[in-house]
Write an enzyme that holds these catalytic residues in place. Structure first.
Site, PDB file in Angstrom:
ATOM      1  N   LYS C 122       0.591  -1.263  -0.082  1.00 44.98           N
ATOM      2  CA  LYS C 122      -0.237  -0.242   0.228  1.00 44.98           C
ATOM      3  C   LYS C 122       0.881   1.503  -0.087  1.00 44.98           C
ATOM      4  CE  LYS C 122      -3.329  -2.680  -0.338  1.00 44.98           C
ATOM      5  NZ  LYS C 122      -3.683  -2.896  -1.948  1.00 44.98           N
ATOM      6  N   GLU C 206      -3.448   7.075   7.392  1.00 47.84           N
ATOM      7  CA  GLU C 206      -4.281   8.392   6.637  1.00 47.84           C
ATOM      8  C   GLU C 206      -4.783   9.144   7.015  1.00 47.84           C
ATOM      9  OE1 GLU C 206      -6.090   5.658   3.621  1.00 47.84           O
ATOM     10  OE2 GLU C 206      -4.536   5.884   2.023  1.00 47.84           O
ATOM     11  N   HIS C 241     -16.219  -3.092   6.600  1.00 49.20           N
ATOM     12  CA  HIS C 241     -15.570  -3.744   6.261  1.00 49.20           C
ATOM     13  C   HIS C 241     -15.727  -4.646   4.602  1.00 49.20           C
ATOM     14  CE1 HIS C 241     -13.261  -0.114   8.000  1.00 49.20           C
ATOM     15  NE2 HIS C 241     -12.564  -0.714   9.448  1.00 49.20           N
ATOM     16  N   ARG C 298      -6.628  -7.859  -9.701  1.00 51.64           N
ATOM     17  CA  ARG C 298      -7.793  -9.253 -10.347  1.00 51.64           C
ATOM     18  C   ARG C 298      -9.339  -8.615 -10.711  1.00 51.64           C
ATOM     19  NH1 ARG C 298     -11.055  -8.261  -5.671  1.00 51.64           N
ATOM     20  NH2 ARG C 298      -9.653  -7.454  -4.043  1.00 51.64           N
TER      21      ARG C 298
END
Lengths: 171, 509, 509, 171
Positions: C122, C206, C241, C298
């Protein structure tokens, strides 16, 4: 987990095969069809519904019928299988049964008998017409699966017949 | 009727099977409550389970239930329905039924009775269309009476000709006549068939169109004078005049012909003051000439094809039109996107086409990309002997015909039904046939090419035959094993009984 | 590789369940033979039955079967497969697996290993995107080490912040931190979770985007330098999530924002030399700002939404791209038509969301207009305890969002599963919720609004409760009746035994 | 074809009802729910699967469970029904059983007991909290269906419970 082989004679569309089974594992079998070995994994997923892997190729086969006449739906096709248990007999006996035993000729579809082409007692060649069955607009000739003598004809012209019904017996 | 339109609170579906389910679904989507009607044979049918209210209307035979206008009217009154959707078949093209609905203050979801009556009489329909400038198949001017008259007209048209009942339709009440010698017997046959089936033995004559394709246009017309078409459906894969596979667009039309025929279809519908969803059927000759054949004043079995290529929900549109709403779309907003194919899956023998009613023991319906299935049955449901034995309308959509063909073939391979025979093998045969795949087929395709399925496994030598032999052997082996366990128990019981007997006999001595 | 492209003769699907079935269907449509792999728990799974060849790759646990690269490679070698499709999950985003395929001369249906690796990390992904001019969520410059450093960056960004594992993704390895006091424990938790799950405990920070929506863009890129996007999917209905319901288009975007984000998505994919199908995930703030979140290298679970609104078969496109074909469509040929919704139907308790594995005793899948169902199970199949308990992806398409909503609600009402619990009641709840219906929801929707289903029948006074009481009483009545018949038989048997006994005793006296 | 009426007491989500059945035809029943008559046509289409028409409204109800605790799936909803056969008793006895018999309080979903809010022997009002069950992130208070005395609490904090499991008994 090997067990004693069991052997059957099958008749499909006039063609005979010897099918021998030997269990190799809980769901694993060695199957010889006319002597050629196939590795078969078989799980009955519902009564009469078999999930098969035949040499790693998957099939779902729906089997219904009695010990002598099975209807097998597999790969979108209906196959009628006549089956004789041959394991109790010797190889010679099996061969004899295969070659000379009386064989029932069955209707492949529902229809109406429109004509008889042979008489009981008559000797016929392989492929000779025995009778004609009409299904709606089409006439289908029922032929001798092998050379032999007609022992019996069990239907009459005009009679309606069901799938699997014995039409004639040939020896 | 010209007040602000509002949707119905409750609608009665005067039908059964997949089309009843189809109408109930459209009502669900619109927030309209539904009333199902059912005969004794359909007490546990899918359409009964899906409705909000269900009312029994009589015994199994359609003539004592689904075809009895009084029973339907009673059910509507009793449940407070405001509208009746007739589906297709049964009372769908019965002008009297439509009139009775109107009289009872119920909205009939369909055209006005007059339009039904006009289009139901083939001679009148030909007349109306000719007057509107719509091309019709060359034939007699109106009804013919005497054999002499028939012979004269046939001579003028040139053989072969088709002798038709004026009240006929859907492939019933017609005979192909190849030469004058056949006229007499054809006349007798058609008259007697028409008399029995329609109570009306009037006949007329049409020229026989060689190698014809059957192409039909879907139209929608509202109560405010707007009529549009939603392009065509190709219905030439027929068995004895019954459609079995349809597709849209038709491989036979080009853009110019499509536009021309669409305009004719709109003109034809408008000329009879049509309202609702309707279909203009055309015959298209090998020379690409086209002729008005008949108009179906109801929703068509094959309507989902049009839904897939245009995105328009036709049954919803029917109901909105019946409620007085203007059409939601203009002609220039209707586009044909991609290609769709429909297979009618029936519970019938794939060779003899005899119906195969019974219980659906297993039903595995295909899914995935581009697949639509409209079914009237569920696993465990019965296919009754009394009605059309349809299991489902199975459809595939693709960006183009090749993609649609591939998806349909894949779907047919996945489709599994146990308990009743189906015509799935026939559909698989059509989908693999070069003449169908090429798109170059006409209404003679099935009769010329289909001779049963005996090729597939007849000699027993193929892989499927071997697998079937193995499966049968495994089944026999399993039973024998089970049997021998039972038998062992039995033998032990027999043995002990025998010992008891022996002992008793020993005592005697 | 630059020679004239040709499709593979045989492709191995390194996955199970619905996505394996999905890939097999695409291969069928393309005329490619398929190899299924299966664990012991999946011997009779749908994907095994649908494939041309099926190979066992180990025991039930995924770590001993679907996740073992060597076993997959062996199966491919043994069956002569030319390509491997990884589906989603398992090895789909494993760069080593992609590299191993390449090394073995097998085509990996997916991006080059380098693109997988870059996007899988990430921190690297953020870096690459920032350099390409793609907006990213404000956060730390690269990986953070010390707690002090984390505190300082958090202070600079302003609370709340999100602490994330660099190797994480899909909602795993992240913690929301509301104030400095929570940093220490969050740091410990994320590091240990990341170490265990990914073997990599690097973390970054973040800023927390308030009231965010999750909107993602589908892209396709070929080996010839063409990259296009196929519009967006809205994925904000999430539980912990995990996406549960998705739709396309997103109700949050207007045409301008859509065009802008689409262009950014194409730029993002192109910047890493992407090939194949991929997804650029964005966070969209309540203020309509948007930020790159991550790239999934993907096919996505929810890809059929895009297929429904664009008409493009994404899995077919993946395979054609992998075989070296150029994209069949240009950007200006891709249009968004209508609206689609997807519900992920799981075998799980609708309140506790505990998995409910077991045998599917009955499965009645909805059909009709606008319905698509992608299932990995059949009636009679087992939902194994070892994997994701998905039953199907259930989709509805409509001309507009209202029509799609109505069709989805109708389909959910028809969907019946017996034998395992499902989250269908949860989906029905969402579809009826005003916040979802309005389109004005964000990723907090489920956690803020869903408190189980107790409202529905808790007091027992509703109509459904009454019907349930009646059904239970009828069931009890039926058993009692049956029981009393059995009992009568039993009593008679008991009585006759008693008589025998009595007789014997009488003899003794 | 009228037969003698059979009567049951049902308990759904804390609410008791008296359900009386009388068979009127092969599939037809008169059913009184707390004295209000409903016309019910019932066909068992598969074991435990009932096609019902209740005053002409169709329902498919899947019933499973034992004589005392049924799970009924109907109209997309799962309803747990506790049922007692009351037909052998007199009306007064039924009333007594309904009012004062010990009642099992069952888990409505699988979960974990996180706290007990009452003790055995304690008298509680209707709606009083008895214990708390957590299902994933949600805590659900299990309350007394009616005023009474807690006879027994069968679970402990930390214990996981299955749907339908008896948590406590109240009298």
């Amino acid at each position: 987990m090997g067990t004693k082989a069991v052997s059957y004679v099958t008749l499909i569309g006039g063609r005979r095969s010897v099918v021998e089974l030997q269990q190799k594992g809980p769901s694993l079998f060695s199957v010889w069809v006319d002597g050629v070995e196939r590795r078969v994994d078989s799980v009955e997923i519902a009564p009469g519904s078999f999930s098969l892997l035949v040499d790693d190729r998957p099939f779902v086969a729906e089997v219904c019928g009695d010990a002598e006449g099975y209807t097998v739906d597999v790969g979108g096709t209906r196959v009628i299988v006549q089956l004789t248990d041959a394991s109790a007999r010797s190889t010679d006996e099996v061969a004899a049964a295969t070659a000379a035993g009386p064989t029932a000729i069955r209707a492949m579809m529902p229809g109406r008998v429109v004509a008889l082409l042979a008489n009981p007692g008559e000797s016929v060649k392989k492929g000779a017409g025995i009778l004609v069955v009409e299904a709606m607009k089409m006439e289908n000739e029922v032929t001798a699966p092998a050379a032999g003598k007609i022992v019996e004809i069990r239907v009459e012209p005009g009679q309606t017949v069901e799938t699997g019904q014995v039409l004639a017996v040939i020896e | 009727m010209r007040s602000k339109p509002r949707l119905f609170r409750r609608l009665l579906v005067a039908n059964r099977g997949e089309i009843a389910v189809r109408v109930i679904r459209a009502c669900r989507d619109l927030g309209i409550e539904t009333v199902a009607v059912f005969s004794d044979a359909d007490r546990c049918a899918m359409h009964v389970h899906f409705a909000d209210v269900a009312v029994r209307i009589g015994p199994a035979p359609a003539t004592e239930s689904y075809l009895v206008i009084d029973r339907i009217m009673d059910a509507a009154r009793q449940t407070g329905a405001e509208a009746i959707h007739p589906g297709y078949g049964f009372l769908a093209e019965n002008a009297e039924f439509a009139a009775r609905c109107e009289k009872a203050g119920l909205v009939f979801v369909g055209p006005p009775p007059a339009a039904i009556a006009k289009m139901g009489d083939k001679v009148t329909a030909r007349e109306v269309m000719k007057n509107a400038g719509v091309p019709v198949v060359p034939g007699s001017e109106g009804v013919l009476q005497e054999e002499k008259e028939v012979l004269a007209v046939a001579q003028a048209l040139g053989y072969p000709v088709v002798l038709k009942a004026s009240a006929g339709g859907g492939g019933k009440g017609m005979r192909l006549v190849a030469d004058p010698g056949e006229i007499k017997s054809a006349l007798r046959a058609v008259r007697s068939e028409a008399k029995t089936a329609f109570g009306d033995d009037r006949i007329y004559l049409e020229k026989f169109v060689v190698g014809p394709r059957h192409v039909e246009f879907q139209i929608l017309a509202d109560r405010h004078g707007h009529t549009i078409h939603l392009f065509e459906r190709e219905c030439s894969v027929q068995r004895r005049h019954q459609k079995v596979i349809e597709e849209s667009p038709s491989p036979a039309l080009d853009a110019k012909m499509r536009a021309e025929m669409g305009a004719v279809a709109v003109k034809a519908a408008a000329s009879v003051g049509y309202v609702g969803a309707g279909t203009i059927e055309f015959l298209v000759g090998a020379d690409r000439s086209f002729y008005f054949l008949e108009m179906n004043t109801r929703i068509q079995v094959e309507h989902p094809l049009t839904e897939l290529v245009t995105g328009v929900d036709l049954v919803k549109a029917q109901i909105e039109i019946a409620a007085g709403f203007p059409l939601a779309l203009r002609q220039d907003q209707i586009t044909q996107v991609g290609h769709a194919i429909e297979c009618r899956v029936y519970a019938e023998d794939p060779v003899s086409f005899f119906p195969s009613p019974g219980k659906i023991e297993e039903l595995q319906v295909p899914g995935g990309t581009g697949i639509r299935n409209d079914s009237g049955v569920y696993q465990g449901a019965e296919v009754p002997v009394h009605y059309d034995p349809m299991i489902s309308k199975f459809l595939a959509w693709g960006r183009n015909r090749d993609e649609a063909l591939a998806r349909m073939a894949r779907g047919l391979a996945e489709y599994r039904v146990r308990g009743v025979a189906t015509n799935l093998p026939f559909h698989r045969w059509v989908l693999s046939h070069p003449r169908f795949r090429s798109g170059q087929y006409d209404t003679n395709f099935v009769s010329e090419e289909y001779h049963g399925l005996e090729g597939a496994t007849a000699d027993g030598g193929g892989e499927l035959a071997q697998v079937a032999a193995i499966a049968a052997a495994l089944a026999a082996w399993g039973r024998r094993k089970q049997g021998s366990e039972t038998a062992r128990g039995q033998r032990q019981a027999d043995a002990s009984r025998w010992r008891d007997q022996a002992r008793r006999e020993a005592v005697r001595e």
